[in-house]
Design a protein around this motif. Sequence first.
Motif, PDB file in Angstrom:
ATOM      1  N   ASN A 119       0.802  -1.220   0.000  1.00 38.95           N
ATOM      2  CA  ASN A 119       0.000   0.000   0.000  1.00 38.95           C
ATOM      3  C   ASN A 119       0.836   1.271   0.000  1.00 38.95           C
ATOM      4  O   ASN A 119       0.315   2.354   0.280  1.00 38.95           O
ATOM      5  CB  ASN A 119      -0.947   0.020   1.210  1.00 38.95           C
ATOM      6  N   TYR A 120       2.145   1.145  -0.275  1.00 37.24           N
ATOM      7  CA  TYR A 120       2.987   2.330  -0.359  1.00 37.24           C
ATOM      8  C   TYR A 120       2.470   3.224  -1.501  1.00 37.24           C
ATOM      9  O   TYR A 120       2.066   2.710  -2.542  1.00 37.24           O
ATOM     10  CB  TYR A 120       4.438   1.912  -0.633  1.00 37.24           C
ATOM     11  N   PRO A 121       2.404   4.557  -1.366  1.00 36.81           N
ATOM     12  CA  PRO A 121       2.968   5.378  -0.288  1.00 36.81           C
ATOM     13  C   PRO A 121       2.021   5.664   0.878  1.00 36.81           C
ATOM     14  O   PRO A 121       2.411   6.314   1.823  1.00 36.81           O
ATOM     15  CB  PRO A 121       3.325   6.665  -1.023  1.00 36.81           C
ATOM     16  N   GLU A 122       0.761   5.172   0.784  1.00 34.39           N
ATOM     17  CA  GLU A 122      -0.148   5.402   1.912  1.00 34.39           C
ATOM     18  C   GLU A 122       0.376   4.753   3.184  1.00 34.39           C
ATOM     19  O   GLU A 122       0.284   5.331   4.277  1.00 34.39           O
ATOM     20  CB  GLU A 122      -1.552   4.872   1.583  1.00 34.39           C
ATOM     21  N   CYS A 123       0.938   3.563   3.070  1.00 38.70           N
ATOM     22  CA  CYS A 123       1.540   2.880   4.217  1.00 38.70           C
ATOM     23  C   CYS A 123       3.044   2.783   3.971  1.00 38.70           C
ATOM     24  O   CYS A 123       3.481   2.246   2.947  1.00 38.70           O
ATOM     25  CB  CYS A 123       0.945   1.483   4.388  1.00 38.70           C
ATOM     26  N   ARG A 124       3.831   3.312   4.886  1.00 41.23           N
ATOM     27  CA  ARG A 124       5.285   3.360   4.723  1.00 41.23           C
ATOM     28  C   ARG A 124       6.007   2.338   5.598  1.00 41.23           C
ATOM     29  O   ARG A 124       7.161   2.527   5.952  1.00 41.23           O
ATOM     30  CB  ARG A 124       5.797   4.772   5.024  1.00 41.23           C
ATOM     31  N   TYR A 125       5.328   1.263   5.936  1.00 43.95           N
ATOM     32  CA  TYR A 125       5.968   0.231   6.770  1.00 43.95           C
ATOM     33  C   TYR A 125       7.107  -0.425   5.989  1.00 43.95           C
ATOM     34  O   TYR A 125       6.952  -0.834   4.841  1.00 43.95           O
ATOM     35  CB  TYR A 125       4.949  -0.826   7.179  1.00 43.95           C
ATOM     36  N   THR A 126       8.267  -0.517   6.613  1.00 47.77           N
ATOM     37  CA  THR A 126       9.405  -1.235   6.044  1.00 47.77           C
ATOM     38  C   THR A 126      10.134  -1.976   7.157  1.00 47.77           C
ATOM     39  O   THR A 126      10.009  -1.614   8.332  1.00 47.77           O
ATOM     40  CB  THR A 126      10.406  -0.292   5.354  1.00 47.77           C
ATOM     41  N   ARG A 127      10.864  -2.989   6.777  1.00 50.25           N
ATOM     42  CA  ARG A 127      11.731  -3.697   7.719  1.00 50.25           C
ATOM     43  C   ARG A 127      12.834  -4.388   6.937  1.00 50.25           C
ATOM     44  O   ARG A 127      12.712  -4.610   5.724  1.00 50.25           O
ATOM     45  CB  ARG A 127      10.945  -4.711   8.539  1.00 50.25           C
ATOM     46  N   GLY A 135      13.072  -3.245  18.897  1.00 45.37           N
ATOM     47  CA  GLY A 135      12.607  -1.877  18.856  1.00 45.37           C
ATOM     48  C   GLY A 135      11.105  -1.799  18.817  1.00 45.37           C
ATOM     49  O   GLY A 135      10.520  -0.733  18.917  1.00 45.37           O
ATOM     50  N   GLY A 136      10.465  -2.979  18.644  1.00 47.09           N
ATOM     51  CA  GLY A 136       9.017  -3.036  18.740  1.00 47.09           C
ATOM     52  C   GLY A 136       8.323  -2.129  17.756  1.00 47.09           C
ATOM     53  O   GLY A 136       8.438  -2.289  16.548  1.00 47.09           O
ATOM     54  N   ASP A 137       7.559  -1.165  18.273  1.00 46.57           N
ATOM     55  CA  ASP A 137       6.739  -0.316  17.426  1.00 46.57           C
ATOM     56  C   ASP A 137       7.547   0.720  16.665  1.00 46.57           C
ATOM     57  O   ASP A 137       6.987   1.617  16.061  1.00 46.57           O
ATOM     58  CB  ASP A 137       5.663   0.392  18.250  1.00 46.57           C
ATOM     59  N   ALA A 138       8.870   0.604  16.653  1.00 47.96           N
ATOM     60  CA  ALA A 138       9.675   1.508  15.831  1.00 47.96           C
ATOM     61  C   ALA A 138       9.399   1.284  14.356  1.00 47.96           C
ATOM     62  O   ALA A 138       9.750   2.110  13.527  1.00 47.96           O
ATOM     63  CB  ALA A 138      11.160   1.292  16.114  1.00 47.96           C
ATOM     64  N   ALA A 139       8.774   0.145  14.016  1.00 46.46           N
ATOM     65  CA  ALA A 139       8.517  -0.174  12.624  1.00 46.46           C
ATOM     66  C   ALA A 139       7.312   0.565  12.076  1.00 46.46           C
ATOM     67  O   ALA A 139       7.021   0.466  10.888  1.00 46.46           O
ATOM     68  CB  ALA A 139       8.312  -1.686  12.467  1.00 46.46           C
ATOM     69  N   GLY A 140       6.586   1.309  12.863  1.00 49.99           N
ATOM     70  CA  GLY A 140       5.431   2.044  12.395  1.00 49.99           C
ATOM     71  C   GLY A 140       5.819   3.143  11.428  1.00 49.99           C
ATOM     72  O   GLY A 140       6.979   3.493  11.293  1.00 49.99           O
ATOM     73  N   PRO A 141       4.823   3.728  10.712  1.00 46.57           N
ATOM     74  CA  PRO A 141       5.135   4.747   9.706  1.00 46.57           C
ATOM     75  C   PRO A 141       5.803   5.977  10.288  1.00 46.57           C
ATOM     76  O   PRO A 141       6.583   6.630   9.610  1.00 46.57           O
ATOM     77  CB  PRO A 141       3.758   5.081   9.117  1.00 46.57           C
ATOM     78  N   ASP A 142       5.503   6.331  11.544  1.00 47.46           N
ATOM     79  CA  ASP A 142       6.118   7.494  12.190  1.00 47.46           C
ATOM     80  C   ASP A 142       7.097   7.088  13.276  1.00 47.46           C
ATOM     81  O   ASP A 142       7.535   7.932  14.064  1.00 47.46           O
ATOM     82  CB  ASP A 142       5.030   8.403  12.784  1.00 47.46           C
ATOM     83  N   GLY A 143       7.432   5.797  13.355  1.00 44.82           N
ATOM     84  CA  GLY A 143       8.376   5.331  14.341  1.00 44.82           C
ATOM     85  C   GLY A 143       7.829   5.381  15.758  1.00 44.82           C
ATOM     86  O   GLY A 143       6.619   5.525  15.992  1.00 44.82           O
ATOM     87  N   LYS A 144       8.729   5.286  16.713  1.00 47.43           N
ATOM     88  CA  LYS A 144       8.376   5.326  18.134  1.00 47.43           C
ATOM     89  C   LYS A 144       8.861   6.656  18.707  1.00 47.43           C
ATOM     90  O   LYS A 144      10.048   6.963  18.680  1.00 47.43           O
ATOM     91  CB  LYS A 144       9.049   4.155  18.853  1.00 47.43           C
ATOM     92  N   LEU A 145       7.947   7.452  19.203  1.00 46.96           N
ATOM     93  CA  LEU A 145       8.298   8.761  19.743  1.00 46.96           C
ATOM     94  C   LEU A 145       9.043   8.599  21.057  1.00 46.96           C
ATOM     95  O   LEU A 145       8.547   7.980  21.993  1.00 46.96           O
ATOM     96  CB  LEU A 145       7.040   9.611  19.955  1.00 46.96           C
ATOM     97  N   LEU A 146      10.250   9.166  21.103  1.00 45.74           N
ATOM     98  CA  LEU A 146      11.063   9.090  22.322  1.00 45.74           C
ATOM     99  C   LEU A 146      10.937  10.348  23.169  1.00 45.74           C
ATOM    100  O   LEU A 146      11.223  10.320  24.369  1.00 45.74           O
ATOM    101  CB  LEU A 146      12.537   8.872  21.955  1.00 45.74           C
TER     102      LEU A 146
END
Length: 359
Positions: A119-127, A135-146
């Motif tokens: 579904n890119y570019p609507e979904c930017r999930y990559t690994r 890193g768990g939810d770091a894989a989300g489109p906006d990463g993990k907010l620190l």
Amino acid sequence: LFPQDKGRLVTAFLENYFSRYLDYNFTADLESDLDRVTTGDEQWQALLARFWKDFSAALGETADLRITEVIEKINEVLEPHLFPATPEDPEPRRCKVCGNGLLSLKTSRRGGAFIGCSNYPECRYTRPLAGEVEGGDAAGPDGKLLGHDDDGLPVSLRVGPYGLYVQLGEASEETPKPKRASIPKGMDAAAVDLARALELLSLPRRIGQHPEDGETVEASIGRFGPYVRHGKTYASLKDPEEVLTIGMNRAMEVLAQKAARGGGRAAAKPIRELGEHPDGGAVGVYDGRYGPYVKWEKTNATLPDGITPEDVTLEQAVALIAARKPAKRAAPTKRAPAKTAAAKKKPAAKKSSSAGAGG
């Protein structure tokens, strides 16, 4: 031996489109053919012609393949490795972010191969290819907010084709490429909090001035991992945590070890300085890998048996260096006389021929 993802991809491609050339029988038969060439029972030209006829046909069959067709084939072959099914995740190819996209092998010009959502570019999930990283939810489109830095910019932990990294701010028209810093292999991703992320984003870190030349010694993370740098000398750090803590004493030790292994650019120091060369420049005696030698500019001359580094004189060193210097190329000799002689012969031959015809 540990198979890498790039090796898996190349092997999967070759096994599907060039399987004949990966077959053990092909190698065995080729060995026999080469033995026949060695014994003179077959001409090597005929062997190469026979090989190229079949191999060029195989190349032709792959020339019209579409990249999407090849990628889907590799997806099927490497599915147990790229998308391993588990009781907790019976649909491993289902995108974990958007929920309806299909994960697939993708390629980029600079990043190589990785797994991304259909579904890119609507979904930017990559690994990475090897699977989820720590890193768990770091894989989300906006990463993990620190958290946020002192200016209020968000600091996030993200995952890309190369692995985990931290990012300052968000991409926008004003800042299309926000600042990023890779998390080196061996560093605990769970320990990357806001403070650690800001330290990584502040790299390169100035350690101090080199005591010999006053140049800056710094630590940073590059393409091949963490390192310390002095001028054009780079020395790798085995412990990734050191990039944030290393001091001058330790940095000098690492740089000295690099120079001792022959990887540094530090110039060797003479064990004796003999004086000035008649043409200018210092002449010295050095201790080399293959024994002592004298050096002037870029010319080295090994000390012969019977002359020790302690006894060699400047005059002897100059003579040895002169013998080692490449001789000046002699000017090409003029060949005019030979050409003149040849020129004279031609008219004589024509005259003789003419005379013969007339007689």
